[in-house]
Write an enzyme that holds these catalytic residues in place. Structure first.
Site, mmCIF file in Angstrom:
data_model
loop_
_atom_site.group_PDB
_atom_site.id
_atom_site.type_symbol
_atom_site.label_atom_id
_atom_site.label_comp_id
_atom_site.label_asym_id
_atom_site.label_seq_id
_atom_site.Cartn_x
_atom_site.Cartn_y
_atom_site.Cartn_z
ATOM 1 N N ASP A 9 0.875 -1.178 0.000
ATOM 2 C CA ASP A 9 0.000 0.000 0.000
ATOM 3 C C ASP A 9 0.911 1.227 0.000
ATOM 4 O OD1 ASP A 9 -2.364 1.569 0.258
ATOM 5 O OD2 ASP A 9 -1.997 1.767 2.403
ATOM 6 N N SER A 10 0.299 2.406 -0.039
ATOM 7 C CA SER A 10 1.094 3.638 0.018
ATOM 8 C C SER A 10 1.636 3.887 1.429
ATOM 9 C CB SER A 10 0.221 4.815 -0.383
ATOM 10 O OG SER A 10 -0.848 4.939 0.539
ATOM 11 N N TYR A 41 -0.961 8.133 -2.430
ATOM 12 C CA TYR A 41 -1.072 7.725 -3.828
ATOM 13 C C TYR A 41 -2.268 8.413 -4.507
ATOM 14 C CZ TYR A 41 2.158 3.622 -3.878
ATOM 15 O OH TYR A 41 3.249 2.777 -3.875
ATOM 16 N N GLY A 42 -3.234 8.814 -3.688
ATOM 17 C CA GLY A 42 -4.528 9.254 -4.236
ATOM 18 C C GLY A 42 -4.474 10.466 -5.140
ATOM 19 N N CYS A 72 -4.570 -1.785 -1.774
ATOM 20 C CA CYS A 72 -4.698 -0.368 -2.076
ATOM 21 C C CYS A 72 -5.707 -0.213 -3.213
ATOM 22 C CB CYS A 72 -3.328 0.138 -2.507
ATOM 23 S SG CYS A 72 -3.344 1.778 -3.220
ATOM 24 N N ASN A 73 -6.761 0.542 -2.960
ATOM 25 C CA ASN A 73 -7.781 0.748 -3.990
ATOM 26 C C ASN A 73 -7.279 1.612 -5.136
ATOM 27 O OD1 ASN A 73 -10.754 -0.101 -2.888
ATOM 28 N ND2 ASN A 73 -9.368 0.389 -1.219
ATOM 29 N N THR A 74 -6.442 2.591 -4.801
ATOM 30 C CA THR A 74 -5.993 3.552 -5.813
ATOM 31 C C THR A 74 -5.223 2.842 -6.924
ATOM 32 O OG1 THR A 74 -5.844 5.183 -4.058
ATOM 33 C CG2 THR A 74 -4.698 5.695 -6.102
ATOM 34 N N GLU A 151 -2.227 9.031 8.206
ATOM 35 C CA GLU A 151 -0.777 8.801 8.169
ATOM 36 C C GLU A 151 -0.029 9.642 9.206
ATOM 37 O OE1 GLU A 151 1.216 6.661 6.601
ATOM 38 O OE2 GLU A 151 -0.356 5.668 5.457
ATOM 39 N N CYS A 181 -11.014 2.669 0.357
ATOM 40 C CA CYS A 181 -9.596 2.966 0.587
ATOM 41 C C CYS A 181 -9.217 2.165 1.817
ATOM 42 C CB CYS A 181 -9.400 4.460 0.840
ATOM 43 S SG CYS A 181 -7.734 4.889 1.403
ATOM 44 N N THR A 182 -8.088 1.494 1.751
ATOM 45 C CA THR A 182 -7.729 0.589 2.847
ATOM 46 C C THR A 182 -7.317 1.335 4.120
ATOM 47 O OG1 THR A 182 -5.520 0.390 1.883
ATOM 48 C CG2 THR A 182 -7.120 -1.336 1.355
ATOM 49 N N HIS A 183 -7.155 2.643 4.016
ATOM 50 C CA HIS A 183 -6.903 3.423 5.234
ATOM 51 C C HIS A 183 -8.195 3.636 6.054
ATOM 52 C CE1 HIS A 183 -3.111 4.573 3.282
ATOM 53 N NE2 HIS A 183 -2.726 5.133 4.422
HETATM 54 N N1 DGL Z 1 -4.804 3.013 0.979
HETATM 55 C C1 DGL Z 1 -4.786 3.347 -0.409
HETATM 56 C C2 DGL Z 1 -6.091 3.099 -1.070
HETATM 57 O O1 DGL Z 1 -6.733 2.114 -0.714
HETATM 58 C C3 DGL Z 1 -3.980 4.544 -0.825
HETATM 59 C C4 DGL Z 1 -4.412 5.859 -0.298
HETATM 60 C C5 DGL Z 1 -3.461 6.984 -0.657
HETATM 61 O O2 DGL Z 1 -2.258 6.815 -0.499
HETATM 62 O O3 DGL Z 1 -3.927 8.045 -1.124
HETATM 63 O O4 DGL Z 1 -6.504 3.781 -1.953
#
Ligand code: DGL
Length: 261
Positions: A9-10, A41-42, A72-74, A151, A181-183
């Site tokens: 992931d990011s 990453y978004g 990571c969804n992105t 973060e 988003c996994t966050h």
């Molecule tokens: N956790 C990631 C996701 O699921 C990345 C989020 C990010 O870094 O912007 O999209």
């Protein structure tokens, strides 16, 4: 069979996927990479995402992984197909398919998808849901402030004003929320305080069932139940990584190491 699974992931968000994989597949060896050097990453372009993730996949392949999971969804929304084409010898899975399936079985009618800018702009969730069922009303919302708040660890002090601003207007319009988003599962309790009783679908939980099924069907599950090894790396600062994740991730005796890719 005892080759590791690579997950990335990011940043710390993918640890929510790692948590659910550890529960479902406790015997598997896992290498986790949080690419904090490039987080978030978004707000990145497809070209940038591809360049970061190619490096990560090459590293995983050098470590002889049996599977790569985009936690990571992105990146699942924007570069999954490209990575699968570039690295055909290793199975690579993203989180969006399994999340959509998890949503569809609940038979809800009005769903809000919250995710990063790059995920929402790809419209992958909307497309996939509408492919299966055009009667479902899909609202899409970018929530770019959430990953930096998570973060940095600021979420620990409460982020209700940001969540209210984003979500309150949807409260009476939806019966379900996709945490795209996994966050976001990290702040699920705070989200529930705003939206109340809804179906909450988390991309972090849905994927572990898919990984299990894949490994089982392909006879690749690790049958060696000795102590499994989990290696956690960040391309960023180790202390910041541990600070933002230690409230929700069970480190036990695991430690985080720095990785240069
Ligand atoms: N956790 C990631 C996701 O699921 C990345 C989020 C990010 O870094 O912007 O999209």
């Amino acid at each position: 069979m005892n080759r590791p699974i690579g997950i990335f992931d990011s940043g710390v968000g993918g640890l929510t996927v790692l948590t659910s994989l550890r529960k479902q597949l406790p015997q598997e060896n896992i290498i986790y990479i949080g690419d904090n050097l490039h987080c978030p990453y978004g707000n990145k372009t497809k070209e940038q995402l591809l360049s970061y993730t190619k490096r990560i996949c090459r590293y995983f392949i050098s470590q002889n992984v049996k599977m790569i999971v985009l936690a990571c969804n992105t990146t699942s929304a924007n570069v999954l197909n490209e990575l699968q084409t570039l690295f055909p010898d290793v199975p690579i899975v993203g989180v969006i398919h399994s999340t959509v399936h998890d949503f569809l079985v609940r038979e809800k009618k009005d769903v809000l998808v919250i995710a990063t800018h790059a995920t929402i702009q790809s419209h992958k969730y909307r497309e996939m849901i509408e492919k299966y069922n055009q009667q479902i009303n899909v609202f899409e919302l970018e929530t770019p402030q959430l990953v930096p708040l998570i973060e940095s660890g600021e979420y620990k002090n409460g982020i209700s004003s940001v969540l209210n601003e984003y979500l309150l207007k949807y409260k009476d319009k939806i019966d379900s929320l996709i945490l795209g988003c996994t966050h976001y599962p990290i702040v699920l309790d705070q989200i529930v305080e705003v939206l109340g009783d809804k179906a909450y679908i988390s991309s972090s939980d849905a994927i572990s069932q898919e990984v299990y099924s894949y490994l089982k069907v392909h006879d690749k599950l690790n049958n060696d139940f000795k102590q499994s090894s989990i290696r956690i790396y960040t391309t960023g600062d180790i202390d910041e990584f541990v600070y933002s994740s230690s409230d929700f991730f069970d480190y036990n005796h695991l430690k985080v190491e720095h990785l240069v890719l």
